[in-house]
Design a protein around this motif. Sequence first.
Motif, mmCIF file in Angstrom:
data_model
loop_
_atom_site.group_PDB
_atom_site.id
_atom_site.type_symbol
_atom_site.label_atom_id
_atom_site.label_comp_id
_atom_site.label_asym_id
_atom_site.label_seq_id
_atom_site.Cartn_x
_atom_site.Cartn_y
_atom_site.Cartn_z
ATOM 1 N N GLU A 94 3.897 -11.564 -1.630
ATOM 2 C CA GLU A 94 2.658 -12.220 -1.154
ATOM 3 C C GLU A 94 2.508 -12.102 0.364
ATOM 4 O O GLU A 94 1.391 -12.095 0.886
ATOM 5 N N VAL A 95 3.621 -11.981 1.071
ATOM 6 C CA VAL A 95 3.566 -11.804 2.526
ATOM 7 C C VAL A 95 3.133 -10.368 2.847
ATOM 8 O O VAL A 95 2.249 -10.134 3.672
ATOM 9 N N GLN A 96 3.747 -9.416 2.146
ATOM 10 C CA GLN A 96 3.344 -8.007 2.350
ATOM 11 C C GLN A 96 1.846 -7.851 2.086
ATOM 12 O O GLN A 96 1.149 -7.140 2.807
ATOM 13 N N ASP A 97 1.366 -8.545 1.040
ATOM 14 C CA ASP A 97 -0.031 -8.354 0.636
ATOM 15 C C ASP A 97 -1.036 -8.849 1.667
ATOM 16 O O ASP A 97 -2.153 -8.344 1.730
ATOM 17 N N ILE A 98 -0.669 -9.844 2.480
ATOM 18 C CA ILE A 98 -1.662 -10.331 3.458
ATOM 19 C C ILE A 98 -1.430 -9.751 4.859
ATOM 20 O O ILE A 98 -2.214 -10.004 5.769
ATOM 21 N N ALA A 99 -0.347 -8.975 5.025
ATOM 22 C CA ALA A 99 -0.053 -8.440 6.367
ATOM 23 C C ALA A 99 -1.050 -7.354 6.753
ATOM 24 O O ALA A 99 -1.600 -6.663 5.890
ATOM 25 N N ASP A 100 -1.275 -7.197 8.053
ATOM 26 C CA ASP A 100 -2.139 -6.097 8.525
ATOM 27 C C ASP A 100 -1.375 -4.792 8.487
ATOM 28 O O ASP A 100 -1.953 -3.719 8.377
ATOM 29 N N PHE A 101 -0.058 -4.908 8.618
ATOM 30 C CA PHE A 101 0.756 -3.695 8.629
ATOM 31 C C PHE A 101 2.132 -4.022 8.062
ATOM 32 O O PHE A 101 2.738 -5.036 8.423
ATOM 33 N N VAL A 102 2.608 -3.169 7.151
ATOM 34 C CA VAL A 102 3.951 -3.346 6.562
ATOM 35 C C VAL A 102 4.729 -2.076 6.880
ATOM 36 O O VAL A 102 4.210 -0.964 6.694
ATOM 37 N N GLY A 103 5.960 -2.201 7.355
ATOM 38 C CA GLY A 103 6.687 -0.975 7.678
ATOM 39 C C GLY A 103 8.165 -1.185 7.892
ATOM 40 O O GLY A 103 8.690 -2.299 7.711
#
Length: 308
Positions: free
Chosen positions: A35-44
């Motif tokens: 759920e955190v990845q889904d609302i982030a502007d950027f995941v990496g």
Amino acid sequence: MSYCVRENLPLLERIGCLKEERKAVILAHNYQLPEVQDIADFVGDSLDLSIKAAETDAEIIVFCGVHFMAETAAILSPDKKVLLAAEHAGCPMANMISGHQMKEFKAEHPEATAMCYVNTSASVKAECDWCCTSANALQIAEHVENDEILFVPDKYLGSYIASKSNKHFTIWNGYCPTHVRIRPEDIVQRKKEHPKAAVIVHPECVSEVVALADEVLSTGGMVKFARESDYKEIIIGTEVGLIHRLEQENPKKHFYAATELAICPNMKLTNLEKILWSLEDLQYEIHVPEDIARRAKKAIDRMISVRT
Ligand code: 13P
Ligand code: SF4
């Protein structure tokens, strides 16, 4: 009081509203909760996140990851407010060496170039010539104009790059408590269950696990491999959080965790409520003393200037 708080919006909308109001960007590591990845502007991965932190024009960076990652962002963006959403999210491996120990290690090997994994505190980075991540460690080691290299803190990443390089490495005795949970027997067992699957592992895994892998990759490298390779089934030797992203991006492929035990408890400390509180109260701000930040930045900037 902020418009977004007064309006009593549902959680996700409140985060979105505050993010705009504060001119904030949310950066999340690949191991964060779905759920955190889904609302982030950027995941990496760590390298992507350092580059993003250096490049963003947002006024506030909300970091969903562990302390050293937010510290790196603060060093690279001294004019921005960098917030770590989960106050106590540390990296046990980064805590295996202090700035003082790094100074002593260098004094014992004055002829060597000091190279630190990004999973270190700013005080350790300040003592080092070069920083690296798992995505570029070998490339940086080859780039260094010295055949003698001190490497801290991960003994497994260090011995992996040493095995690929002709240089001489003196390596600190640190390790990641999450990745050492992946045992060679786990890989053998998964391979029995899925004989056609590729095995990709993180270089923080123990050497016996690395020896069984088809590819040894950073989390960003794993994302790329999953996207580009023809394998339909892939065994994943890293923290289990990465599998969410892999499944979302490759719905027709199958991903199997080498072991469900590979969970980083610190990476799981961030949740949506903490992100909201971080935006509401501008907490927890990461401050790096100016002198340490200036010296650590040299090692990080050098790394970023050597793009893969
Ligand atoms: P990556 O840079 O590969 O994402 O790794 C970060 C990390 O903490 C691995 O445990
Ligand atoms: Fe640190 Fe390991 Fe967690 Fe990565 S997975 S943040 S190296 S403890």
